[in-house]
Design a protein around this motif. Structure first.
Motif, PDB file in Angstrom:
ATOM      1  N   UNK A 181      47.374 -11.702 -10.647  1.00  0.00           N
ATOM      2  CA  UNK A 181      46.587 -10.931 -11.614  1.00  0.00           C
ATOM      3  C   UNK A 181      45.099 -11.008 -11.279  1.00  0.00           C
ATOM      4  N   UNK A 204      30.804 -10.068 -12.695  1.00  0.00           N
ATOM      5  CA  UNK A 204      30.548 -10.245 -11.263  1.00  0.00           C
ATOM      6  C   UNK A 204      31.456  -9.357 -10.420  1.00  0.00           C
ATOM      7  N   UNK A 205      32.606  -8.997 -10.976  1.00  0.00           N
ATOM      8  CA  UNK A 205      33.513  -8.109 -10.238  1.00  0.00           C
ATOM      9  C   UNK A 205      33.145  -6.651 -10.461  1.00  0.00           C
ATOM     10  N   UNK A 249      44.481  -8.682  -8.491  1.00  0.00           N
ATOM     11  CA  UNK A 249      44.520  -7.297  -8.970  1.00  0.00           C
ATOM     12  C   UNK A 249      43.215  -6.905  -9.645  1.00  0.00           C
ATOM     13  N   UNK A 250      42.585  -7.869 -10.321  1.00  0.00           N
ATOM     14  CA  UNK A 250      41.336  -7.585 -11.024  1.00  0.00           C
ATOM     15  C   UNK A 250      40.255  -7.045 -10.101  1.00  0.00           C
ATOM     16  N   UNK A 251      40.288  -7.480  -8.847  1.00  0.00           N
ATOM     17  CA  UNK A 251      39.215  -7.089  -7.936  1.00  0.00           C
ATOM     18  C   UNK A 251      39.567  -5.840  -7.145  1.00  0.00           C
ATOM     19  N   UNK A 273      41.540 -12.478  -1.809  1.00  0.00           N
ATOM     20  CA  UNK A 273      41.191 -11.314  -2.622  1.00  0.00           C
ATOM     21  C   UNK A 273      40.193 -10.430  -1.876  1.00  0.00           C
ATOM     22  N   UNK A 326      32.616 -13.743 -15.002  1.00  0.00           N
ATOM     23  CA  UNK A 326      33.351 -13.403 -13.784  1.00  0.00           C
ATOM     24  C   UNK A 326      33.692 -11.924 -13.763  1.00  0.00           C
ATOM     25  N   UNK A 353      32.287 -16.173  -4.326  1.00  0.00           N
ATOM     26  CA  UNK A 353      31.174 -16.747  -5.067  1.00  0.00           C
ATOM     27  C   UNK A 353      31.176 -18.265  -5.011  1.00  0.00           C
ATOM     28  N   UNK A 357      49.392 -20.047 -12.372  1.00  0.00           N
ATOM     29  CA  UNK A 357      48.244 -19.838 -13.253  1.00  0.00           C
ATOM     30  C   UNK A 357      47.020 -20.506 -12.626  1.00  0.00           C
ATOM     31  N   UNK A 389      44.989  -5.803 -18.394  1.00  0.00           N
ATOM     32  CA  UNK A 389      44.681  -6.993 -17.601  1.00  0.00           C
ATOM     33  C   UNK A 389      43.177  -7.227 -17.585  1.00  0.00           C
ATOM     34  N   UNK A 432      46.736  -2.158 -15.944  1.00  0.00           N
ATOM     35  CA  UNK A 432      45.534  -2.700 -15.305  1.00  0.00           C
ATOM     36  C   UNK A 432      44.397  -2.814 -16.319  1.00  0.00           C
ATOM     37  N   UNK A 454      33.079 -19.951  -8.940  1.00  0.00           N
ATOM     38  CA  UNK A 454      34.157 -18.992  -8.771  1.00  0.00           C
ATOM     39  C   UNK A 454      34.191 -17.940  -9.867  1.00  0.00           C
ATOM     40  N   UNK A 455      34.572 -16.756  -9.460  1.00  0.00           N
ATOM     41  CA  UNK A 455      34.657 -15.673 -10.427  1.00  0.00           C
ATOM     42  C   UNK A 455      36.117 -15.436 -10.787  1.00  0.00           C
ATOM     43  N   UNK A 456      36.869 -16.526 -10.897  1.00  0.00           N
ATOM     44  CA  UNK A 456      38.291 -16.372 -11.217  1.00  0.00           C
ATOM     45  C   UNK A 456      38.518 -16.529 -12.714  1.00  0.00           C
ATOM     46  N   UNK A 457      39.676 -16.053 -13.152  1.00  0.00           N
ATOM     47  CA  UNK A 457      40.052 -16.143 -14.563  1.00  0.00           C
ATOM     48  C   UNK A 457      41.149 -17.183 -14.697  1.00  0.00           C
ATOM     49  N   UNK A 458      40.856 -18.255 -15.431  1.00  0.00           N
ATOM     50  CA  UNK A 458      41.790 -19.377 -15.478  1.00  0.00           C
ATOM     51  C   UNK A 458      43.098 -19.036 -16.166  1.00  0.00           C
ATOM     52  N   UNK A 459      43.043 -18.159 -17.161  1.00  0.00           N
ATOM     53  CA  UNK A 459      44.248 -17.886 -17.948  1.00  0.00           C
ATOM     54  C   UNK A 459      45.124 -16.805 -17.307  1.00  0.00           C
ATOM     55  N   UNK A 460      44.745 -16.334 -16.122  1.00  0.00           N
ATOM     56  CA  UNK A 460      45.561 -15.320 -15.438  1.00  0.00           C
ATOM     57  C   UNK A 460      46.196 -15.936 -14.191  1.00  0.00           C
ATOM     58  N   UNK A 462      45.416 -22.868 -24.508  1.00  0.00           N
ATOM     59  CA  UNK A 462      45.784 -22.107 -23.316  1.00  0.00           C
ATOM     60  C   UNK A 462      45.733 -20.611 -23.592  1.00  0.00           C
ATOM     61  N   UNK A 513      38.769 -13.877 -21.100  1.00  0.00           N
ATOM     62  CA  UNK A 513      38.870 -15.196 -20.498  1.00  0.00           C
ATOM     63  C   UNK A 513      37.530 -15.638 -19.933  1.00  0.00           C
ATOM     64  N   UNK A 514      36.824 -14.724 -19.273  1.00  0.00           N
ATOM     65  CA  UNK A 514      35.575 -15.107 -18.614  1.00  0.00           C
ATOM     66  C   UNK A 514      34.731 -13.861 -18.371  1.00  0.00           C
TER      67      UNK A 514
END
Lengths: 306, 510
Positions: free
Chosen positions: B104, A178-179, B107-109, B155, A175, B91, B139, A164, A161, B94-100, A292, A171-172
Motif C-alpha cells: 500500500x 512529501x509524496x 501504491x501511494x507513490x 518504491x 509524508x 527521504x 505492516x 488508500x 486508491x 522516511x515518508x512511509x505510513x506506519x499503519x499501511x 493501531x 496516518x501521516x
C-alpha cells in the motif's frame, strides 16, 4: 404486523441516523481531522430539512436541503481548520454550539407544526415476507441509504486508491505531502462529506423518526455518533454494531417503560447511552489494538511549508 | 564543467537561491549531474543540502536560479512533476505510513491507477533483482528501519528514475546493511542511473562517489573527486576549520555501582514500539557505557524505563540500593540521576518556552534554590544558573533568554546537556547526544560527557553513531530487537563485531 416485526422496524429507525452521522465522521477522522461539530451539523440538518419540507410540501426536497445545509455548515469548519489552521477541537465545539443556537432561532416558528414524512419504500411481495419482510424491504429510503453508505465506505476506504490516500493522510500528513498529495484538498472533501452525512442524519430525525421540529431534537445523538466512531476503532462494521445496539436499547427501554418496569424512567431513558458506551468501551479495551487503528495525525493541524 | 555541455548533463542547477525569512538556506548554488554518475552532496547539518534537494524534487520552489533537466529549463512544480521527469527520492526521515502495508505504501507513490496485487508482484521481482528482500504484505510499523528504507528505495526504482536522490541513507543502517546498499547503487550506476548521494559520512563518500559537491552555509565551497581526497581534507572543506576530536585518556577506573538493571522486561503501549527483553546492565562511577544499535531497536523504550517516563517492576532498576522501578522522573532525579532524552524540541525541551523556563522544568524538584518561599520561582537565581550553563557550554543565541526553538540544533543540544551537567549528577543517561548537531558542537558535547565521567559520575550514552561511541565509551553494548548484548570493553570491539551484533547475530557468532 406482529409485535416482533414492529420492534425490529423501530430499532432500525432509531439506529439509522446514528449510523449515517457516524459513517460520515468516520471518513473525516480517517483523513486525520476531528470534527466535534457533528451535533451542530445534525441539528441544522434536522431544522432545515423540516422547514424546506414544510414550505415546499416535499419531504424529498427537505432531505436535499438538509444535506446541503450539513455540507455548508461543515464548510465553515473546513475553512477555519484547514485554511486558517484553527484548533480543531475548539472549532468543532463552536460549530455544535452555533448549530444548536441557530437551529433553535430559525426553526422557532415551525415548532409543533405538522410535518412531511419521507414515504417508506415498500418493495412488492418481498415486504410481505413474515417477520423480516417489512424490516428488510419496507423501510424508509434513508435506511437503504445507510446500508449503501456502509458498504460504499468500506469499499472506498479499503479498495480504492483514493481511499488508500485518505487513510495515508490520516496516518501521516507530512509524508503524504512529501509524496505530492494535496492534503488539504482531501481533507476539505472529507469534511464536506461528513457534513452532508450529518445533515442527512438530522433529516432522518425530523422527516422520518418523528416528523416534526423540536428545539435540540438531536438530543445528543451527534455526540453518540462521535463516540461510536472512536469506540468502533474507526472500523465501519463496528459502527453498524454500535448504532444498532443503541437503537435496540432505545426501543427496548421504551417498551419496558410501557409495561411499567419498576425502574425510574430517567434511568431507562439514559440506558441506550450508557449501554452503547459500556459495550463499545469493552470492545475497545485492548489499547494497543485501538492505537493501531487510530489515525495517527488525528486532530493535528497541518500547514505545508512554502 | 563547461566542457560537459548541455547534451551530456542530466541535471544542472544554476544560481539557485532559497531564502526563509531573509536567511538564505541556499545562496547561488551551481552544480551538475551527468548520466550514470554517483554524485555526492556533502555538508554539515544546516549547510542547505536538504533544502536544495527539496527544490529538485519539487517540494520547495527556488526564489532565484534555474533548473535544467537534460538541457531544458524546467520548473518543478511538485513531486509529481519531478517523478514525471524521472527524479526519485528516498527521504532521510522516511515518508512511509506506519499503519499501511508495504504494498500500500508503494501504491501511494505511484501516479495513476494501480492494482495492488500486480504492484506487489512487480515490487517483489525488482526487490529480488537488486537483492533487497521485501515482504509486500507486512505492516510498515512492524518493520525495522533498514527494511523500511528498502521499501522506499524499491518504491523509487519501480518508476525507473533517471536520477535517484538518497538523503543520508546509511544513518539508519548497520555497516553490513550499508555495504549491501552500496552494491545496489553500483548496480544502478551500471544501468545508467544517476545517483545524488547526500551524506556527511566522508569515508562512504570516498568509497562510493564519482564526484562531490561540498556545501557550507548554503553555498558551494568546492567540487572535487572524493577518491583523490582524504577524509581529513574533505572534513576541512566541509567544516571550514579544524575539528578536534575528543580523546579518551587511559582506561577508566571503575568506581562504585550507581545503577543496576536486572531482568528488565517492558512491553510498550505503542503498537509499533519494541518490547525490552531481559535487560541486564550495571553502570559504575567513572565509566561511560555506550549502547549501539540501529534506530528502532528499543533505544527510546530503554531510555524511558531508566528515566522513569514509564514504570516497571520495582526491583528491575536500582539506583544505588534503592529500587526505583515504580518511582517517577523527579524521584529518580532527587536520587542523583539526570536524563537527557532525544528529540530536542518537544521532548527534552519545550520549544516555545525560554531557556531559563526550560531549565526550571527539569530542575524544579532537585534545586531548592530555584524555588523561593511559598513556591514562588526565584527568578534571579534561575537567571544566574541559566547564564552559567550558557557560558559553560558556549551556547550561541540571539537574545538574552530566547525561546528554545529559536536556537540551532547544536546550540540547543549544548544547552540541554549543560542543564543536566551543571548539577554534577552521579548518573547521567543520554539518548542520541549529537544527533543532527554540527561537528563543532558535537565535539564540545562529547568532551563534556567524558569530563563528567572523569569527575566520578556514571554515564550511559545511547547513540546510533558508532564513531561517537568508539570515541567516548569505555564499554560498549548493542541493543537489537529489545535484547541487550553483553557489555564489552571498547578496546576489544571493532566496527565489524559491533555491526554484526547490530544486525541481530548472537554473540557466539560474533
Amino acid at each position: 404486523m406482529g409485535i416482533a416485526e414492529s420492534i425490529l422496524l423501530t430499532i432500525a429507525t432509531a439506529a439509522t441516523p446514528l449510523l449515517i452521522a457516524a459513517m460520515g465522521e468516520l471518513v473525516v477522522e480517517r483523513s486525520g481531522v476531528l470534527n466535534l461539530g457533528v451535533e451542530g451539523m445534525m441539528v441544522m440538518g434536522a431544522a432545515t430539512g423540516f422547514m424546506a419540507a414544510a414550505v415546499t410540501g416535499s419531504a424529498w426536497i427537505g432531505l436535499l436541503a438538509a444535506i446541503v445545509m450539513g455540507a455548508a455548515f461543515s464548510l465553515l469548519f473546513a475553512v477555519l481548520t484547514q485554511s486558517v489552521a484553527t484548533n480543531q477541537v475548539a472549532t468543532g465545539l463552536a460549530l455544535t454550539l452555533l448549530g444548536l443556537g441557530l437551529s433553535g432561532m430559525i426553526g422557532e416558528h415551525y415548532v409543533g407544526m405538522a410535518g412531511q414524512k419521507l414515504p417508506s419504500l415498500d418493495i412488492p411481495f418481498l415486504s410481505d415476507i413474515p417477520l423480516i419482510g417489512a424490516v428488510l424491504f419496507g423501510q424508509d429510503p434513508l435506511f437503504y441509504a445507510s446500508i449503501a453508505l456502509t458498504v460504499g465506505t468500506m469499499w472506498f476506504l479499503f479498495k480504492t486508491k483514493t481511499g488508500l490516500t485518505l487513510r495515508a493522510i490520516g496516518d501521516n500528513h507530512g509524508s503524504a505531502h512529501a509524496l505530492g498529495v494535496q492534503v488539504q484538498r482531501y481533507r476539505y472533501l472529507a469534511i464536506l462529506f461528513g457534513g452532508a452525512c450529518a445533515g442527512a442524519a438530522g433529516a432522518h430525525l425530523s422527516l422520518v423518526y418523528t416528523p416534526q421540529w423540536v428545539e435540540n431534537m438531536t438530543a445528543g445523538r451527534g455526540w453518540i455518533a462521535l463516540a461510536l466512531v472512536v469506540f468502533a476503532s474507526w472500523r465501519p462494521w463496528r459502527i453498524v454494531a454500535g448504532a444498532y445496539l443503541f437503537g435496540g436499547v432505545t426501543i427496548g427501554q421504551l417498551h419496558a417503560q410501557a409495561i411499567g418496569v419498576p425502574i425510574p424512567s430517567q434511568l431507562l431513558t439514559a440506558l441506550p447511552y450508557i449501554a452503547t458506551i459500556v459495550v463499545l468501551v469493552l470492545i475497545s479495551r485492548n489499547r494497543r489494538l485501538t492505537l493501531l487503528n487510530t489515525p495517527a495525525s488525528l486532530g493535528k493541524p497541518f500547514v505545508p511549508d512554502h | 564543467m563547461t566542457q560537459q555541455a548541455a547534451g551530456q548533463s542530466l541535471l544542472r542547477l544554476s544560481g539557485i537561491t532559497k531564502r526563509f525569512n531573509e536567511i538564505a538556506a541556499n545562496d547561488g548554488v551551481d552544480f551538475e549531474i551527468v548520466p550514470g554518475e554517483i554524485h555526492a552532496l556533502v555538508g554539515e547539518n544546516g549547510a542547505g543540502k536538504s533544502t536544495l534537494v527539496k527544490m529538485i524534487y519539487g517540494l520547495l520552489q527556488p526564489d532565484e536560479g534555474e533548473i535544467h533537466w537534460r538541457g531544458q529549463a524546467v520548473a518543478v512544480a511538485n513531486p509529481k512533476a519531478a517523478r514525471a521527469l524521472g527524479v526519485g527520492m528516498v527521504f532521510q526521515h522516511f515518508s512511509l505510513f506506519e499503519a499501511l502495508t508495504a504494498a500500500e505504501n508503494i501504491a501511494m507513490a505511484m501516479d495513476g491507477k494501480v492494482d495492488l496485487a500486480t504492484l506487489a508482484e512487480e515490487a517483489q521481482a525488482l526487490a529480488e533483482k537488486f537483492g533487497l528482500p521485501l515482504d509486500a504484505n507486512a505492516m510498515v510499523g512492524d518493520l525495522s528501519v533498514g527494511e523500511r528504507q528498502r521499501i522506499e528505495i524499491i518504491r523509487c526504482l519501480l518508476q525507473k528514475p533517471a536520477l535517484l536522490i538518497l538523503d543520508e541513507p546509511t544513518s539508519v543502517l548497520t555497516p553490513q546493511e550499508a555495504d549491501r546498499m552500496f552494491e545496489t547503487l553500483a548496480q544502478l550506476k551500471q544501468e545508467g542511473t544517476s545517483v545524488l548521494y547526500i551524506s556527511h559520512r566522508l569515508d562512504e563518500v570516498r568509497r562510493l562517489c564519482d564526484r562531490a559537491t561540498i556545501l557550507r552555509g548554503g553555498k558551494v565551497v568546492t567540487q572535487c573527486v572524493p577518491a583523490e581526497e582524504s577524509v581529513e581534507s574533505l572534513a576541512a572543506m566541509m567544516v571550514g576549520e579544524q575539528v578536534h576530536t575528543a580523546q579518551r585518556e587511559g582506561s577508566a577506573i571503575k568506581g562504585e555501582r550507581r545503577m543496576q538493571i536486572r531482568n528488565l522486561n517492558y512491553k510498550p503501549l505503542n503498537p509499533f514500539g519494541v518490547s525490552l527483553k531481559n535487560i541486564t546492565l550495571d553502570l559504575h562511577a567513572g565509566v561511560v557505557v555506550g549502547i549501539a544499535g540501529v534506530a528502532g531497536n528499543g533505544q527510546s523504550e530503554l531510555f524511558e524505563c531508566m528515566s522513569g517516563e514509564v514504570l516497571v517492576e520495582p526491583k528491575a532498576i536500582l539506583l544505588g540500593d534503592t529500587p526505583v522501578g515504580q518511582l517517577g522522573i523527579n524521584a529518580r532525579r532527587k536520587l542523583g540521576s539526570a536524563f537527557c532524552p532525544e528529540e530536542r524540541n518537544g521532548h527534552a525541551a519545550v520549544g516555545e518556552l525560554s531557556l531559563s523556563q526550560n531549565l526550571y522544568l527539569s530542575r524544579q524538584s532537585t534545586d531548592s534554590v530555584l524555588s523561593g518561599a511559598a513556591g514562588v520561582i526565584d527568578l534571579s537565581a534561575l537567571s544566574r544558573v541559566t547564564q552559567s550553563v550558557i557560558q559553560e557550554m558556549d551556547v550561541r543565541k540571539t537574545a538574552e533568554d530566547p525561546p528554545a526553538a529559536s536556537l540551532s540544533g547544536g546550540n540547543l543540544q549544548k544547552f540541554l546537556m549543560g542543564r543536566e551537567l551543571s548539577r554534577n549528577p552521579q548518573l547521567l543517561i543520554i539518548n542520541q547526544p549529537t544527533w543532527g548537531v554540527d561537528a563543532m558542537a558535537a565535539a564540545h558535547i562529547r568532551k563534556a560527557i567524558m569530563a563528567l565521567a572523569k569527575s566520578g559520575s556514571a554515564v550511559l550514552v545511547i547513540s546510533q553513531d558508532l564513531d561517537e561511541l568508539f570515541e567516548i565509551s569505555d564499554y560498549l553494548a548493542v541493543l537489537h530487537d529489545g535484547h541487550l548484548s553483553n557489555v564489552m570493553p571498547t578496546e576489544q570491539c571493532t566496527f565489524s563485531t559491533i555491526g554484526v551484533l547490530m544486525g541481530g547475530a548472537s554473540e557466539d557468532v560474533a
